[in-house]
Design a protein around this motif. Structure first.
Motif, mmCIF file in Angstrom:
data_model
loop_
_atom_site.group_PDB
_atom_site.id
_atom_site.type_symbol
_atom_site.label_atom_id
_atom_site.label_comp_id
_atom_site.label_asym_id
_atom_site.label_seq_id
_atom_site.Cartn_x
_atom_site.Cartn_y
_atom_site.Cartn_z
ATOM 1 N N ALA A 109 0.854 -1.198 0.000
ATOM 2 C CA ALA A 109 0.000 0.000 0.000
ATOM 3 C C ALA A 109 0.885 1.242 0.000
ATOM 4 O O ALA A 109 1.913 1.295 0.673
ATOM 5 N N VAL A 110 0.455 2.240 -0.777
ATOM 6 C CA VAL A 110 1.268 3.448 -0.943
ATOM 7 C C VAL A 110 0.355 4.643 -1.247
ATOM 8 O O VAL A 110 -0.713 4.480 -1.843
ATOM 9 N N VAL A 111 0.775 5.822 -0.803
ATOM 10 C CA VAL A 111 0.158 7.060 -1.280
ATOM 11 C C VAL A 111 0.999 7.540 -2.460
ATOM 12 O O VAL A 111 2.226 7.645 -2.350
ATOM 13 N N LEU A 112 0.349 7.790 -3.587
ATOM 14 C CA LEU A 112 1.027 8.351 -4.758
ATOM 15 C C LEU A 112 0.474 9.759 -4.950
ATOM 16 O O LEU A 112 -0.740 9.948 -4.979
ATOM 17 N N PRO A 150 5.139 5.247 1.051
ATOM 18 C CA PRO A 150 4.777 3.851 1.296
ATOM 19 C C PRO A 150 4.157 3.664 2.681
ATOM 20 O O PRO A 150 4.632 4.261 3.673
ATOM 21 N N LEU A 151 3.118 2.843 2.753
ATOM 22 C CA LEU A 151 2.403 2.578 4.010
ATOM 23 C C LEU A 151 2.645 1.167 4.508
ATOM 24 O O LEU A 151 2.825 0.943 5.703
ATOM 25 N N ILE A 152 2.609 0.217 3.573
ATOM 26 C CA ILE A 152 2.750 -1.193 3.978
ATOM 27 C C ILE A 152 3.692 -1.911 3.011
ATOM 28 O O ILE A 152 3.501 -1.883 1.797
ATOM 29 N N ARG A 153 4.720 -2.534 3.570
ATOM 30 C CA ARG A 153 5.542 -3.488 2.838
ATOM 31 C C ARG A 153 5.505 -4.792 3.615
ATOM 32 O O ARG A 153 5.336 -4.788 4.832
ATOM 33 N N GLU A 154 5.655 -5.886 2.913
ATOM 34 C CA GLU A 154 5.574 -7.179 3.608
ATOM 35 C C GLU A 154 6.807 -7.416 4.477
ATOM 36 O O GLU A 154 7.892 -7.008 4.129
ATOM 37 N N GLN A 167 1.186 4.972 -11.711
ATOM 38 C CA GLN A 167 0.069 4.286 -11.044
ATOM 39 C C GLN A 167 -0.208 2.929 -11.706
ATOM 40 O O GLN A 167 -0.451 1.930 -11.021
ATOM 41 N N ALA A 168 -0.144 2.912 -13.026
ATOM 42 C CA ALA A 168 -0.424 1.667 -13.761
ATOM 43 C C ALA A 168 0.580 0.571 -13.394
ATOM 44 O O ALA A 168 0.214 -0.599 -13.226
ATOM 45 N N VAL A 213 -3.210 1.661 -4.153
ATOM 46 C CA VAL A 213 -2.708 3.019 -4.376
ATOM 47 C C VAL A 213 -3.734 4.037 -3.876
ATOM 48 O O VAL A 213 -4.870 4.076 -4.346
ATOM 49 N N TYR A 214 -3.324 4.856 -2.916
ATOM 50 C CA TYR A 214 -4.153 5.962 -2.430
ATOM 51 C C TYR A 214 -3.670 7.246 -3.087
ATOM 52 O O TYR A 214 -2.464 7.451 -3.237
#
Length: 304
Positions: free
Chosen positions: A15-18, A300-304, A61-62, A71-72
């Motif tokens: 999950a990420v803010v772009l 970036p919000l979440i990486r595994e 984004q693509a 993508v937020y």
């Protein structure tokens, strides 16, 4: 509730803010320029236009969506530059830190309030007023936190100096178990080729043990050598002054073996492929004119 998790720059992104280039506003005046590269393009009449930058961000984004990344995007503020999401906040482990950014950029944080509202309130921090720190200067590397700063006595004279020693010490106090290492960066108000606006303008890790580095971006050779010792000379791709200017170190990792890069970065992209990376090439040269590139556009919000 969203469970944040960022421990390094390269683990699998979820999950990420772009940022966004939509409704980006008119070309700034020379007086309004925040950095020497924008200044150069405003003066030359080559400052990027919204239509071109929006196309570049859609391409980014693509690629993110191709890898199933959530993508937020910020809420659109009319006539306002919201491209560089990295500046306004950053995640360390499961904590979201709001940046104390240049005051007239505060609205950019409001534009991602809907994301921040999904986080546990105790996990959202705002540093005290004297702390200056921006996400471009904060880089996680497992047990390390690398932070770009500027130690010159004339810090306050530089709009290009974004993170102070109070910022470094604030992160130290929050994460006593991590090795917090600051790097004194070269700053220039007038020559973009000699201005490391943030740490990610002269260094960034890729993969498990590699990195992209610009030696002359560091004011102290010892800081540069620290990274050479940590990563190993053979694992570092050394960029030149002009490549730093075009933001070669500001690529973005979706996974340990997947890097999003600008399509014109031929020398770098070939090196990455030789080292076994999948390189997702996109056009991003217009956005680069504002002294920011792929890493700068993401939070970036979440990486595994």
């Amino acid at each position: 509730m969203m469970q944040l998790n960022i421990k390094n720059e390269t683990s699998r992104l979820r999950a990420v803010v772009l940022g966004t280039a939509v409704n980006n506003g008119p070309t700034p005046t020379i007086k309004e320029a925040y950095d020497p590269k924008s200044l150069e393009h405003i003066a030359a009449g080559t400052y990027p236009i919204e239509k071109d930058m929006a196309v570049e961000m859609l391409a980014f984004q693509a690629v993110l969506q191709k890898y199933d990344v959530e993508v937020y995007r910020p809420v659109i503020i009319e006539n306002y530059n919201q491209i560089f999401a990295r500046d306004i906040g950053f995640v360390i482990d499961d904590v979201f830190v709001k940046s104390n950014i240049l005051p007239d950029r505060e609205r950019e944080l409001d534009a991602i309030a809907y994301v921040i509202e999904q986080l546990a309130p105790l996990k959202v921090l705002r540093p005290p007023q004297e702390v200056h720190i921006e996400g471009g200067d904060v880089m996680l590397w497992n047990d390390h936190i690398f932070i770009g700063t500027y130690k010159g006595r004339d810090y306050k004279d530089y709009i290009t100096a974004r993170t102070n020693m109070a910022g470094v010490n604030y992160i130290r106090s929050l994460f006593p178990d991590k090795i917090v290492k600051e790097f004194d960066l070269v700053k220039s108000k007038l020559e973009a080729r000699d201005n490391a606006l943030h740490l990610d303008c002269c260094f960034q890790p890729v993969g498990k043990n590699k990195g992209i580095i610009y030696k002359r971006g560091f004011r102290e050779e010892a800081d540069y050598l620290y990274l050479v010792d940590l990563f190993g000379e053979e694992n570092l791709f050394h960029i030149e002054r002009n490549e730093m200017y075009h933001m070669f170190s500001n690529v973005f990792s979706i996974d340990e073996n997947v890097v999003v890069s600008e399509r014109n970065f031929t020398r770098l992209n070939n090196w990455l492929r030789e080292k076994g990376f999948t390189v997702e090439e996109i056009p991003y040269a217009e956005i680069a004119k504002q002294e920011g590139l792929l890493r700068c556009s993401t939070l970036p919000l979440i990486r595994e």
